[in-house]
Each structure stands twice: as C-alpha cells, then as structure tokens.
Design a protein around this motif. Structure first.
Motif, PDB file in Angstrom:
ATOM      1  N   THR A  28       0.976  -1.252   0.026  1.00  0.00           N
ATOM      2  CA  THR A  28       0.079   0.025   0.114  1.00  0.00           C
ATOM      3  C   THR A  28       0.922   1.211  -0.103  1.00  0.00           C
ATOM      4  OG1 THR A  28      -1.823  -1.190   1.317  1.00  0.00           O
ATOM      5  CG2 THR A  28      -1.929   1.210   1.233  1.00  0.00           C
ATOM      6  N   ILE A  29       0.709   2.074  -1.054  1.00  0.00           N
ATOM      7  CA  ILE A  29       1.227   3.432  -0.997  1.00  0.00           C
ATOM      8  C   ILE A  29       0.558   4.484  -0.474  1.00  0.00           C
ATOM      9  CG2 ILE A  29       2.503   5.105  -2.332  1.00  0.00           C
ATOM     10  CD1 ILE A  29       3.160   2.980  -4.529  1.00  0.00           C
ATOM     11  N   THR A  30       1.109   5.128   0.740  1.00  0.00           N
ATOM     12  CA  THR A  30       0.262   6.096   1.150  1.00  0.00           C
ATOM     13  C   THR A  30       0.861   7.697   0.944  1.00  0.00           C
ATOM     14  OG1 THR A  30       1.466   5.891   3.251  1.00  0.00           O
ATOM     15  CG2 THR A  30      -0.691   4.859   3.321  1.00  0.00           C
ATOM     16  N   ARG A  31       0.280   8.777   1.074  1.00  0.00           N
ATOM     17  CA  ARG A  31       0.821   9.946   1.023  1.00  0.00           C
ATOM     18  C   ARG A  31       0.649  10.670   2.228  1.00  0.00           C
ATOM     19  NH1 ARG A  31      -0.893  11.957  -4.029  1.00  0.00           N
ATOM     20  NH2 ARG A  31      -3.017  11.854  -3.004  1.00  0.00           N
ATOM     21  N   ASP A  55       3.276   8.869  10.546  1.00  0.00           N
ATOM     22  CA  ASP A  55       4.531   8.548  10.795  1.00  0.00           C
ATOM     23  C   ASP A  55       5.787   9.010  10.045  1.00  0.00           C
ATOM     24  OD1 ASP A  55       3.703   6.688   8.858  1.00  0.00           O
ATOM     25  OD2 ASP A  55       4.898   5.170   9.821  1.00  0.00           O
ATOM     26  N   HIS A  56       5.368   9.752   8.669  1.00  0.00           N
ATOM     27  CA  HIS A  56       6.284  10.187   7.750  1.00  0.00           C
ATOM     28  C   HIS A  56       5.540  11.320   7.062  1.00  0.00           C
ATOM     29  CE1 HIS A  56       9.094   6.879   8.347  1.00  0.00           C
ATOM     30  NE2 HIS A  56       8.335   5.833   8.589  1.00  0.00           N
ATOM     31  N   PRO A  57       5.315  12.248   7.785  1.00  0.00           N
ATOM     32  CA  PRO A  57       4.548  13.492   7.144  1.00  0.00           C
ATOM     33  C   PRO A  57       5.460  14.183   5.887  1.00  0.00           C
ATOM     34  CG  PRO A  57       4.963  14.047   9.646  1.00  0.00           C
ATOM     35  CD  PRO A  57       5.525  12.901   9.217  1.00  0.00           C
ATOM     36  N   PHE A  73       9.178   1.537   2.458  1.00  0.00           N
ATOM     37  CA  PHE A  73      10.222   2.383   1.861  1.00  0.00           C
ATOM     38  C   PHE A  73       9.580   3.634   1.870  1.00  0.00           C
ATOM     39  CE2 PHE A  73      10.281  -1.714  -0.708  1.00  0.00           C
ATOM     40  CZ  PHE A  73      11.650  -2.149  -0.491  1.00  0.00           C
ATOM     41  N   ILE A  74      10.429   4.675   2.209  1.00  0.00           N
ATOM     42  CA  ILE A  74       9.944   6.088   2.276  1.00  0.00           C
ATOM     43  C   ILE A  74      10.621   7.103   0.954  1.00  0.00           C
ATOM     44  CG2 ILE A  74      10.211   8.143   3.527  1.00  0.00           C
ATOM     45  CD1 ILE A  74      10.800   6.220   5.938  1.00  0.00           C
ATOM     46  N   ALA A  75       9.657   7.696   0.415  1.00  0.00           N
ATOM     47  CA  ALA A  75       9.898   8.531  -0.874  1.00  0.00           C
ATOM     48  C   ALA A  75       9.585   9.875  -0.870  1.00  0.00           C
ATOM     49  CB  ALA A  75       9.420   7.628  -1.933  1.00  0.00           C
ATOM     50  N   ASP A  76       9.997  10.710  -1.552  1.00  0.00           N
ATOM     51  CA  ASP A  76       9.713  11.941  -1.927  1.00  0.00           C
ATOM     52  C   ASP A  76       8.517  11.921  -2.773  1.00  0.00           C
ATOM     53  OD1 ASP A  76      11.271  13.053   0.230  1.00  0.00           O
ATOM     54  OD2 ASP A  76      13.059  13.173  -1.555  1.00  0.00           O
ATOM     55  N   THR A  77       8.250  11.248  -3.779  1.00  0.00           N
ATOM     56  CA  THR A  77       7.238  11.209  -4.884  1.00  0.00           C
ATOM     57  C   THR A  77       6.555   9.963  -4.976  1.00  0.00           C
ATOM     58  OG1 THR A  77       8.595  10.769  -6.530  1.00  0.00           O
ATOM     59  CG2 THR A  77       8.491  12.888  -6.098  1.00  0.00           C
ATOM     60  N   LEU A  78       5.323   9.800  -5.400  1.00  0.00           N
ATOM     61  CA  LEU A  78       4.660   8.768  -5.780  1.00  0.00           C
ATOM     62  C   LEU A  78       5.423   7.962  -6.853  1.00  0.00           C
ATOM     63  CD1 LEU A  78       2.128   6.956  -5.910  1.00  0.00           C
ATOM     64  CD2 LEU A  78       1.004   8.283  -7.488  1.00  0.00           C
ATOM     65  N   ASP A  79       6.154   8.278  -7.753  1.00  0.00           N
ATOM     66  CA  ASP A  79       6.999   7.658  -8.648  1.00  0.00           C
ATOM     67  C   ASP A  79       8.141   7.061  -8.042  1.00  0.00           C
ATOM     68  OD1 ASP A  79       5.226   7.966 -10.983  1.00  0.00           O
ATOM     69  OD2 ASP A  79       6.239   9.816 -11.443  1.00  0.00           O
TER      70      ASP A  79
END
Length: 76
Positions: free
Chosen positions: A10-13, A17-19, A42-48
């Motif tokens: 699941t990808i969340t925005r 816990d990671h604003p 995994f923590i990322a800056d963008t959806l891609d």
C-alpha cells in the motif's frame, strides 16, 4: 500443506509517521495468523519514487473510496 504468503503493498501520502512523504508498506494477507503490516517499507519524496521501490510484477489495484484518505493505491 502450508499456504504461501500473500502480500499487498500500500502506498500512502503524508502518513502520520512520515509527514510530507510517500510510504510503500507491505501487508501480509495470508497466512491469516500472520496477517497485518510488516516491517517492510520504503519512504520516498514522490509517488513515482515509491512505485519504483515496489517489487517487479505487481498489479496496481488503485484505491477504494472506503480507504483511509492517506492511501493512494494498493498493489498485489
């Protein structure tokens, strides 16, 4: 016979816990006695960027209107 593990990513925005980030988290669906979120994420800056972290070969299920508002999409 032991059932194979079944995972959903699941990808969340902007989760609490990671604003400000996108987070891809793996959840076990089966076996039932182990179902729930795992430590895999995994923590990322963008959806891609979050999508690029997912294992190859998954299928995007999109999102359900009943999903929590932070959920962008789920992959199986």
């Amino acid at each position: 016979m032991t059932a194979a593990a079944l995972s959903i990513w699941t990808i969340t925005r902007n989760p609490s816990d990671h604003p400000g980030k996108h987070v891809a988290r793996r959840h076990l669906v089966m076996p039932v006695d182990q179902a729930g979120p795992t430590d895999d994420h995994f923590i990322a800056d963008t959806l891609d960027q979050a999508r690029a972290c997912l294992p190859r070969g998954l299928i995007n299920l999109g999102r359900n209107e009943a999903d929590d508002p932070v959920i962008v999409e789920s992959w199986i």
